[in-house]
Design a protein around this motif. Structure first.
Motif, PDB file in Angstrom:
ATOM      1  N   GLY A  10       0.789  -1.422   0.001  1.00 32.59           N
ATOM      2  CA  GLY A  10       0.123   0.165  -0.022  1.00 32.59           C
ATOM      3  C   GLY A  10       0.736   1.308   0.068  1.00 32.59           C
ATOM      4  O   GLY A  10       0.775   2.411  -0.694  1.00 32.59           O
ATOM      5  N   GLN A  11       2.043   1.257   0.790  1.00 34.32           N
ATOM      6  CA  GLN A  11       2.700   2.536   0.833  1.00 34.32           C
ATOM      7  C   GLN A  11       3.420   2.569  -0.427  1.00 34.32           C
ATOM      8  O   GLN A  11       3.749   3.884  -0.912  1.00 34.32           O
ATOM      9  CB  GLN A  11       3.837   2.205   2.157  1.00 34.32           C
ATOM     10  N   GLN A  14       0.933   4.135  -2.968  1.00 33.96           N
ATOM     11  CA  GLN A  14       0.407   5.658  -2.366  1.00 33.96           C
ATOM     12  C   GLN A  14       1.757   6.441  -3.253  1.00 33.96           C
ATOM     13  O   GLN A  14       1.421   7.582  -3.445  1.00 33.96           O
ATOM     14  CB  GLN A  14      -0.063   5.734  -1.037  1.00 33.96           C
ATOM     15  N   SER A  15       2.874   5.998  -2.640  1.00 37.43           N
ATOM     16  CA  SER A  15       4.053   6.723  -2.946  1.00 37.43           C
ATOM     17  C   SER A  15       4.184   6.907  -4.573  1.00 37.43           C
ATOM     18  O   SER A  15       4.294   8.248  -5.145  1.00 37.43           O
ATOM     19  CB  SER A  15       5.451   6.187  -2.507  1.00 37.43           C
ATOM     20  N   LEU A  17       1.443   7.133  -6.581  1.00 39.23           N
ATOM     21  CA  LEU A  17       0.528   7.882  -6.951  1.00 39.23           C
ATOM     22  C   LEU A  17       0.967   9.280  -6.659  1.00 39.23           C
ATOM     23  O   LEU A  17       0.494  10.087  -7.421  1.00 39.23           O
ATOM     24  CB  LEU A  17      -0.810   7.427  -6.197  1.00 39.23           C
ATOM     25  N   ARG A  18       1.286   9.666  -5.425  1.00 41.22           N
ATOM     26  CA  ARG A  18       1.822  10.824  -5.166  1.00 41.22           C
ATOM     27  C   ARG A  18       2.959  11.554  -5.943  1.00 41.22           C
ATOM     28  O   ARG A  18       2.739  12.565  -6.546  1.00 41.22           O
ATOM     29  CB  ARG A  18       2.397  10.854  -3.681  1.00 41.22           C
ATOM     30  N   SER A  60      -9.690  16.931  -3.266  1.00 41.15           N
ATOM     31  CA  SER A  60      -9.131  15.746  -3.824  1.00 41.15           C
ATOM     32  C   SER A  60      -9.128  16.028  -5.184  1.00 41.15           C
ATOM     33  O   SER A  60     -10.179  16.204  -6.049  1.00 41.15           O
ATOM     34  CB  SER A  60      -9.688  14.417  -3.461  1.00 41.15           C
ATOM     35  N   LYS A  63      -7.093   9.871  -7.507  1.00 46.60           N
ATOM     36  CA  LYS A  63      -6.229   8.966  -7.277  1.00 46.60           C
ATOM     37  C   LYS A  63      -4.895   9.168  -8.328  1.00 46.60           C
ATOM     38  O   LYS A  63      -3.630   8.906  -8.050  1.00 46.60           O
ATOM     39  CB  LYS A  63      -6.639   7.365  -7.480  1.00 46.60           C
ATOM     40  N   LEU A 346      -3.337  -2.689  -5.238  1.00 47.74           N
ATOM     41  CA  LEU A 346      -4.069  -1.624  -4.711  1.00 47.74           C
ATOM     42  C   LEU A 346      -5.200  -1.313  -5.556  1.00 47.74           C
ATOM     43  O   LEU A 346      -6.193  -1.196  -4.881  1.00 47.74           O
ATOM     44  CB  LEU A 346      -3.321  -0.343  -4.788  1.00 47.74           C
ATOM     45  N   ARG A 350      -8.860  -1.924  -3.094  1.00 37.43           N
ATOM     46  CA  ARG A 350      -8.779  -0.950  -2.495  1.00 37.43           C
ATOM     47  C   ARG A 350     -10.152  -0.725  -1.607  1.00 37.43           C
ATOM     48  O   ARG A 350     -10.932  -1.415  -1.662  1.00 37.43           O
ATOM     49  CB  ARG A 350      -8.792   0.150  -3.688  1.00 37.43           C
TER      50      ARG A 350
END
Length: 352
Positions: A10-11, A14-15, A17-18, A60, A63, A346, A350
């Protein structure tokens, strides 16, 4: 059975995606700002950059899964993420064109925890803003360096967009039919959702200089990922937590939407499936009215009892397996290979 991805996966996802949002957002904002002022205002609100009055906002922007797939696929074949920003912006514009239209067609009043653009600015303005984003998507690729891949990429993107629209039309048509087969629903999902995700990966691989074999393997990866994504989305549409998803609980059931778990339940030839069919045949509530919690709970229980939930969870797991198999066949390089695998997990598992 589908379970949440572990913390490490997950991390990593998410990393990614950021990072994608940071890389792509400046160019995305530049293109939106080139729209005529009234349309730019609607689009900026939709992306979460401004509020209804046009003032800066921290809403937001979504994603950024599709841009992340583009830039990471470029890296997976040995290219640079920075070189794939153009197609990443293009697919994000197409995706948000579809969301602006989707919200109008479905009568959805909330997205990403706030009012949808059409409820703030009116349906005509939101519709035209979506149209403008679609046109801009083509312009983004046309502004790339003139070379064969530009023409190829534009053709792929337009083909995927056409399939998306065909899938949306089929989805709307399903609402007017008493019965829809599971095969029809799966075909609709592949067009409406999976085609653009597959195109995202193929464009990234093309811009990254991948071989034809790698491009097609990554397209398959994205297509299977897209199927898993939609299965997860349909599960969340019934059993998701509104505080996490930003959408009312059971909204799909309240309007008798024939999502994948529902169609699987209707196709089950079980007592629960037959009872579900009887209830689905009754006129649905108005789209803009609040779902009846008692009705929604009863419908969700029937979908579950008829096996629709289990089927969707197992199918999401199978699509994830096929996605990872396709990814491996592309012989991707690290760390992009691990990042793509994390994004796939993910998407399939999700909670929003």
């Amino acid at each position: 059975m589908t379970t949440a991805p572990d913390a490490g996966v997950g991390q990593a996802a998410q990393s990614a995606l950021r990072r994608s949002r940071t890389l792509v957002d400046p160019a995305l904002r530049d293109w939106v700002e080139q729209l005529p002022d009234p349309l730019a205002r609607v689009a900026s609100y939709h992306f979460g950059w401004t509020d209804g009055a046009g003032l800066p906002s921290e809403g937001s922007a979504g994603k950024a899964l599709r841009p992340a797939l583009v830039v990471t696929s470029a890296e997976a074949v040995g290219g640079r993420a920075e070189d794939a920003v153009g197609p990443a912006v293009a697919v994000e514009l197409v995706h948000n064109f579809s969301l602006l239209h989707d919200d109008i067609l479905d009568g959805d009043t909330t997205r990403r925890h706030r009012a949808t653009a059409w409820t703030v600015f009116g349906s005509p303005a939101a519709l035209l803003a979506g149209d403008a984003l679609l046109v801009h998507a083509g312009r983004v690729l046309c502004d790339e360096v003139a070379e064969p891949r530009t023409v190829t990429g534009l053709r792929w993107l337009m083909e995927a967009t056409t399939q998306l629209i065909e899938g949306e039309q089929a989805d709307i048509g399903f609402e007017e039919r008493e019965r829809v087969s599971l095969a029809e629903c799966l075909a609709m999902t592949e067009r409406k959702t999976a085609s653009l995700l597959g195109c995202s990966c193929a464009l990234g691989a093309l811009w990254g200089g991948g071989s034809e074999r790698q491009v097609e393997a990554l397209r398959r990866f994205g297509t299977h990922l897209g199927m898993a994504f939609q299965l997860a989305d349909d599960l969340l549409g019934i059993w998701g937590d509104p505080a996490v998803t930003g959408k009312p609980a059971g909204a799909d059931l309240a309007v008798r939407k024939k999502s994948l778990p529902v169609v699987a339940a209707l196709d089950s030839d079980t007592a629960a499936g037959r009872r579900l069919a009887e209830l689905y045949a009754k006129p649905p509530r108005e789209r803009n009215s609040a779902p009846d919690p008692v009705e929604v709970t009863a419908l969700a229980a029937l979908v579950d009892e008829a096996g629709g939930r289990t089927w969707a969870e197992e199918s999401a797991d199978e699509e994830l397996r096929l996605a990872l198999e396709s990814l491996a066949s592309a012989a991707p390089v690290e760390p992009a290979a691990g990042t793509l695998a994390a994004l796939a997990r993910l998407a399939a598992r999700r909670d929003h």
